[in-house]
Scaffold this motif. Structure first.
Motif, short mmCIF file in Angstrom:
data_model
loop_
_atom_site.label_atom_id
_atom_site.label_comp_id
_atom_site.label_asym_id
_atom_site.label_seq_id
_atom_site.Cartn_x
_atom_site.Cartn_y
_atom_site.Cartn_z
N ASN A 37 13.74 56.30 49.35
CA ASN A 37 15.15 56.52 49.67
C ASN A 37 15.30 56.87 51.15
N ALA A 38 14.50 56.18 51.97
CA ALA A 38 14.52 56.40 53.42
C ALA A 38 15.75 55.75 54.04
N ALA A 39 16.19 56.30 55.17
CA ALA A 39 17.25 55.67 55.95
C ALA A 39 16.72 54.40 56.60
N LYS A 40 17.63 53.45 56.87
CA LYS A 40 17.21 52.12 57.34
C LYS A 40 17.76 51.77 58.72
N GLU A 41 18.28 52.75 59.44
CA GLU A 41 18.93 52.50 60.73
C GLU A 41 18.01 51.80 61.73
N PRO A 42 18.58 50.98 62.64
CA PRO A 42 17.77 50.32 63.67
C PRO A 42 17.00 51.30 64.55
N GLU A 43 17.55 52.50 64.74
CA GLU A 43 16.87 53.49 65.57
C GLU A 43 15.56 53.94 64.94
N ILE A 44 15.47 53.92 63.61
CA ILE A 44 14.23 54.25 62.92
C ILE A 44 13.20 53.14 63.14
N VAL A 45 13.66 51.91 63.10
CA VAL A 45 12.76 50.77 63.40
C VAL A 45 12.25 50.86 64.82
N ASP A 46 13.13 51.23 65.75
CA ASP A 46 12.74 51.37 67.16
C ASP A 46 11.66 52.44 67.31
N LEU A 47 11.83 53.57 66.63
CA LEU A 47 10.85 54.65 66.66
C LEU A 47 9.52 54.20 66.08
N ALA A 48 9.56 53.52 64.94
CA ALA A 48 8.32 53.05 64.31
C ALA A 48 7.60 52.04 65.20
N THR A 49 8.36 51.19 65.88
CA THR A 49 7.76 50.22 66.80
C THR A 49 7.01 50.93 67.92
N PHE A 50 7.66 51.95 68.49
CA PHE A 50 7.02 52.74 69.55
C PHE A 50 5.72 53.37 69.06
N LEU A 51 5.76 54.01 67.90
CA LEU A 51 4.58 54.68 67.38
C LEU A 51 3.48 53.69 67.00
N ASN A 52 3.86 52.58 66.40
CA ASN A 52 2.86 51.57 66.03
C ASN A 52 2.17 50.98 67.26
N ASN A 53 2.93 50.82 68.33
CA ASN A 53 2.33 50.30 69.57
C ASN A 53 1.34 51.29 70.18
N ILE A 110 3.29 55.49 55.65
CA ILE A 110 2.65 55.95 56.88
C ILE A 110 1.21 56.35 56.55
N LYS A 111 0.27 55.66 57.14
CA LYS A 111 -1.13 56.06 57.02
C LYS A 111 -1.49 56.86 58.27
N GLY A 112 -1.90 58.11 58.08
CA GLY A 112 -2.16 58.97 59.22
C GLY A 112 -3.32 58.48 60.08
N VAL A 113 -3.18 58.71 61.39
CA VAL A 113 -4.23 58.33 62.35
C VAL A 113 -4.57 59.57 63.19
N PRO A 114 -5.79 59.64 63.73
CA PRO A 114 -6.17 60.84 64.49
C PRO A 114 -5.63 60.90 65.89
N THR A 115 -5.30 59.76 66.49
CA THR A 115 -4.88 59.79 67.89
C THR A 115 -3.87 58.69 68.16
N LEU A 116 -3.01 58.92 69.13
CA LEU A 116 -2.00 57.95 69.57
C LEU A 116 -2.08 57.82 71.07
N LYS A 117 -2.12 56.58 71.56
CA LYS A 117 -2.25 56.34 72.99
C LYS A 117 -1.27 55.27 73.43
N ALA A 118 -0.47 55.61 74.43
CA ALA A 118 0.51 54.66 74.97
C ALA A 118 -0.16 53.77 76.01
N THR A 119 -0.03 52.48 75.85
CA THR A 119 -0.59 51.53 76.81
C THR A 119 0.47 50.69 77.50
N ASN A 120 1.68 50.64 76.92
CA ASN A 120 2.76 49.83 77.49
C ASN A 120 4.05 50.66 77.58
N THR A 121 4.96 50.19 78.44
CA THR A 121 6.28 50.78 78.51
C THR A 121 7.10 50.37 77.29
N HIS A 122 7.76 51.33 76.67
CA HIS A 122 8.61 51.01 75.52
C HIS A 122 10.05 50.85 75.98
#
Length: 420
Positions: free
Chosen positions: A186-202, A217-229
């Protein structure tokens, strides 16, 4: 305090370019502290909420710079400290630091959020989600204290009792580094949530289903930004200018629009009789429409956005007949009504239904912007009114609309900002 002075009776014409989405930005900036590297965003709107979020970042030893739509921040030496009351109280989206700090450190102390007063907006679903992930949540001294045990956060299946954008984002931020898999139903489906998920997945997150009512969401130990979002265009800003152009324009092109994000709003304009040319990434609004009344009923995405309920109101006053608005999300979002009446607007509210009548005797006066969308609705009415309108508390409008004075001047509007 700032005031906005608008001289009405002028027709809008020309082009306006929509900026990055406010509702994405205020979630993306807290999300960035989850990174183990510096982070860069572009298409960031130049609004007061961004400045307030930067103040909060600074309090956590996260330096940031913002120039020409580009925001850079470095969370590599972040400190987990209780967040300041002042900036926290200034905007509701500051509560996203709850989920982000919980995901980053396994604990958080965040003052109760502020922002616009548009009726009750409880955080019980946020707390329900945090507890399901293994956190202990205590409310004391006007703050939310969130902690975890030695085992940290763990994946869980969470079903929200109501669809909540804030709770969906907050639980997603907490779960992205949790052990195991989290399923949000029963999650919200707004485009802003998709935008956030895209940033985190990248950055290396493993999020699936954003934009649907089930997010995994499968948890991961580390997140690293390589590109401009690049932040998506602001659908609420776009809808606001479309409403302005339809009500008081003679040919306006609204550029940098994702029209799929505005389908319910565009459909309502067409139903009223507004002539639109919908292109791939822009919408042209012609003038001289004969408008018919409509019923507007807000709903979670992909329904009619509650944030566009007030901005469309001045346009409804042009229709020949009575229109109705039913805000199913925030029925107390009516602070603009008394101010519109002072300008000659025929509008009333009873039992959760707003009635908007054809209004022809609109005159400028001094009115108060009590919150973002109420303020911009008054601005739209000022454009249609005879004489000069002064909007006090104009900083509320500036919180949500990037360079709105400059953009309206580009559409031939006589408008200025002054200190009150």
């Amino acid at each position: 305090m700032k005031k906005m002075i608008v001289r009405g009776g002028q027709k809008l014409s020309g082009e306006v370019t929509i900026g990055g989405a406010k509702n994405s930005t205020v979630a993306l900036i807290p999300a960035a502290i989850l990174a183990d590297t510096p982070v860069k965003f572009d298409s960031v709107p130049a609004i007061l909420d961004v400045r307030n979020l930067m103040l909060i970042l600074n309090s956590m030893n996260v330096p940031s710079t913002f120039n020409h739509g580009e925001l850079q921040l470095d969370p590599t030496h972040i400190k987990n400290v209780p967040l300041p009351g002042g900036a926290i109280k200034s905007l509701r989206a500051s509560y996203y630091f709850m989920g982000a700090l919980l995901g980053k450190f396994g604990e958080a102390v965040v003052g109760f959020p502020g922002g616009d007063n548009i009726g009750p907006r409880p955080i019980d679903q946020h707390i329900k989600g945090f507890r399901a992930l293994g956190a202990k949540v205590v409310e004391k001294n006007d703050a939310v204290h969130i902690t975890t045990g030695a085992g940290g956060l763990h994946g869980a299946r969470i079903f929200f009792d109501i669809v909540s954008v804030g709770a969906t984002i907050n639980v997603l931020l907490a779960a992205v580094k949790a052990q195991g898999t989290t399923v949000i139903e029963n999650a919200a489906k707004e485009p802003e949530i998709v935008d956030l998920a895209t940033f985190l997945n990248n950055m290396g997150a493993q999020i699936r289903g954003a934009g649907t009512d089930v997010i995994r969401i499968k948890g991961v130990p580390t997140l690293k930004a390589t590109n401009t979002h690049t932040i998506i265009p602001d659908r609420i800003e776009a809808g606001t200018y479309l409403a302005f152009a339809a009500a008081n324009g003679e040919g306006v092109l609204v550029k940098n629009v994702i029209t799929e994000h505005l389908e319910p709003f565009i459909a309502k304009l067409v139903e009223m009789g507004v002539y639109l040319e919908v292109n791939e990434d822009s919408v042209y609004v012609a003038g001289g429409h004969e408008l018919t009344p409509v019923t507007v009923k807000t709903a979670p995405f992909p329904g009619f956005a509650t944030d566009l309920q007030q901005p469309i109101t001045p346009l409804l006053m042009k229709a020949k007949g009575d229109s109705t608005i039913i805000d199913t999300l925030y029925p107390e979002r009516i602070k603009h009504i008394s101010e519109m009446k002072r300008m000659g607007g025929l509008i009333s509210s009873k039992d959760g239904v707003i009635t908007v009548q054809h209004s022809t005797q609109l005159k400028g006066t001094t009115v108060k912007a009590s919150e973002i969308r109420a303020g911009v609705a008054l601005l739209g009415l000022a454009l249609m009114s005879e004489g000069t309108t002064t909007i006090i508390n104009a900083e509320n409008i500036l919180r949500g609309y990037e360079r709105i004075v400059e953009k309206l001047r580009g559409l031939s509007v006589n408008i200025e900002i002054a200190e009150d």
